[in-house]
Design a protein around this motif. Sequence first.
Motif, short mmCIF file in Angstrom:
data_model
loop_
_atom_site.label_atom_id
_atom_site.label_comp_id
_atom_site.label_asym_id
_atom_site.label_seq_id
_atom_site.Cartn_x
_atom_site.Cartn_y
_atom_site.Cartn_z
N MET A 1 0.84 -1.16 0.00
CA MET A 1 0.00 0.00 0.00
C MET A 1 0.89 1.23 0.00
SD MET A 1 -3.04 1.27 2.32
CE MET A 1 -3.27 1.09 3.77
N GLU A 2 0.62 2.18 -0.86
CA GLU A 2 1.40 3.39 -0.94
C GLU A 2 0.79 4.48 -0.10
OE1 GLU A 2 2.50 4.82 -4.77
OE2 GLU A 2 2.48 2.80 -5.61
N TRP A 3 1.64 5.20 0.61
CA TRP A 3 1.19 6.34 1.39
C TRP A 3 1.30 7.58 0.53
CZ3 TRP A 3 -1.25 4.98 5.57
CH2 TRP A 3 -0.88 3.82 6.21
N SER A 4 0.38 8.48 0.67
CA SER A 4 0.43 9.71 -0.12
C SER A 4 1.59 10.58 0.36
CB SER A 4 -0.88 10.49 0.00
OG SER A 4 -1.03 11.00 1.29
N SER A 5 2.08 11.39 -0.53
CA SER A 5 3.21 12.24 -0.18
C SER A 5 2.83 13.35 0.79
CB SER A 5 3.82 12.86 -1.45
OG SER A 5 2.84 13.64 -2.11
N SER A 6 1.54 13.66 0.87
CA SER A 6 1.12 14.73 1.77
C SER A 6 1.06 14.28 3.23
CB SER A 6 -0.26 15.26 1.36
OG SER A 6 -1.24 14.27 1.59
N GLY A 7 1.08 12.99 3.48
CA GLY A 7 1.00 12.49 4.85
C GLY A 7 -0.42 12.44 5.37
N ARG A 8 -1.38 12.72 4.52
CA ARG A 8 -2.77 12.75 4.96
C ARG A 8 -3.34 11.35 5.17
NH1 ARG A 8 -7.84 15.51 1.83
NH2 ARG A 8 -9.29 15.26 3.53
N THR A 9 -2.93 10.40 4.35
CA THR A 9 -3.48 9.05 4.45
C THR A 9 -3.19 8.41 5.81
OG1 THR A 9 -3.32 8.79 2.06
CG2 THR A 9 -3.56 6.78 3.36
N PRO A 10 -1.94 8.46 6.31
CA PRO A 10 -1.71 7.87 7.64
C PRO A 10 -2.55 8.53 8.72
CG PRO A 10 0.38 8.26 6.54
CD PRO A 10 -0.68 8.90 5.70
N LEU A 11 -2.76 9.84 8.60
CA LEU A 11 -3.58 10.55 9.57
C LEU A 11 -5.03 10.07 9.51
CD1 LEU A 11 -3.70 12.76 11.70
CD2 LEU A 11 -4.17 14.39 9.87
N LEU A 12 -5.54 9.86 8.31
CA LEU A 12 -6.91 9.37 8.16
C LEU A 12 -7.04 7.94 8.69
CD1 LEU A 12 -7.83 10.72 4.61
CD2 LEU A 12 -8.69 11.52 6.82
N VAL A 13 -6.04 7.12 8.44
CA VAL A 13 -6.07 5.74 8.93
C VAL A 13 -6.05 5.72 10.45
CG1 VAL A 13 -4.79 3.57 9.03
CG2 VAL A 13 -5.08 4.73 6.84
N CYS A 14 -5.16 6.51 11.04
CA CYS A 14 -5.08 6.57 12.51
C CYS A 14 -6.37 7.12 13.11
CB CYS A 14 -3.89 7.42 12.94
SG CYS A 14 -2.30 6.64 12.61
N GLY A 15 -6.92 8.14 12.50
CA GLY A 15 -8.19 8.70 12.97
C GLY A 15 -9.33 7.70 12.87
N GLY A 16 -9.36 6.95 11.76
CA GLY A 16 -10.39 5.93 11.59
C GLY A 16 -10.26 4.81 12.61
N LEU A 17 -9.02 4.39 12.85
CA LEU A 17 -8.80 3.34 13.86
C LEU A 17 -9.18 3.83 15.26
CD1 LEU A 17 -5.45 1.79 12.61
CD2 LEU A 17 -7.73 0.79 12.48
N ALA A 18 -8.89 5.08 15.55
CA ALA A 18 -9.26 5.63 16.86
C ALA A 18 -10.78 5.68 17.01
CB ALA A 18 -8.66 7.02 17.04
N ALA A 19 -11.48 6.07 15.94
CA ALA A 19 -12.94 6.11 15.98
C ALA A 19 -13.53 4.71 16.17
CB ALA A 19 -13.49 6.74 14.70
N ILE A 20 -12.95 3.74 15.50
CA ILE A 20 -13.42 2.35 15.65
C ILE A 20 -13.17 1.87 17.07
CG2 ILE A 20 -12.92 -0.04 14.97
CD1 ILE A 20 -12.45 1.07 12.11
N ALA A 21 -11.99 2.15 17.62
CA ALA A 21 -11.68 1.73 18.99
C ALA A 21 -12.62 2.39 20.00
CB ALA A 21 -10.23 2.07 19.33
N LEU A 22 -12.91 3.67 19.83
CA LEU A 22 -13.82 4.37 20.74
C LEU A 22 -15.23 3.80 20.64
CD1 LEU A 22 -14.17 6.65 22.79
CD2 LEU A 22 -14.69 8.16 20.88
N THR A 23 -15.66 3.48 19.43
CA THR A 23 -16.99 2.89 19.24
C THR A 23 -17.07 1.52 19.89
OG1 THR A 23 -17.28 4.10 17.17
CG2 THR A 23 -18.68 2.17 17.51
N LEU A 24 -16.05 0.69 19.70
CA LEU A 24 -16.04 -0.63 20.34
C LEU A 24 -16.04 -0.51 21.86
CD1 LEU A 24 -13.60 -2.68 18.09
CD2 LEU A 24 -16.05 -3.04 18.41
N TYR A 25 -15.28 0.42 22.39
CA TYR A 25 -15.28 0.63 23.84
C TYR A 25 -16.68 1.01 24.33
CZ TYR A 25 -14.64 2.78 28.36
OH TYR A 25 -14.77 3.11 29.68
#
Length: 65
Positions: A1-25
Amino acid sequence: MEWSSSGRTPLLVCGGLAAIALTLYAVLFDNGALLVPLLGEAAKTQNYLHELFHDGRHVLGVPCH
């Protein structure tokens, strides 16, 4: 998987994972702690989130009592 050069994709992935973790909690473990800032200690004594997600827990096979 390629990460975008702007660094936005990792931020979106981390934010999505945090939202999923909070929802599961909230669904699986919370007994009102997330609502205490809004409702005070009544959130714990009335178990609003527990009652809201009670049937969903059983559907997922998670014991809650």
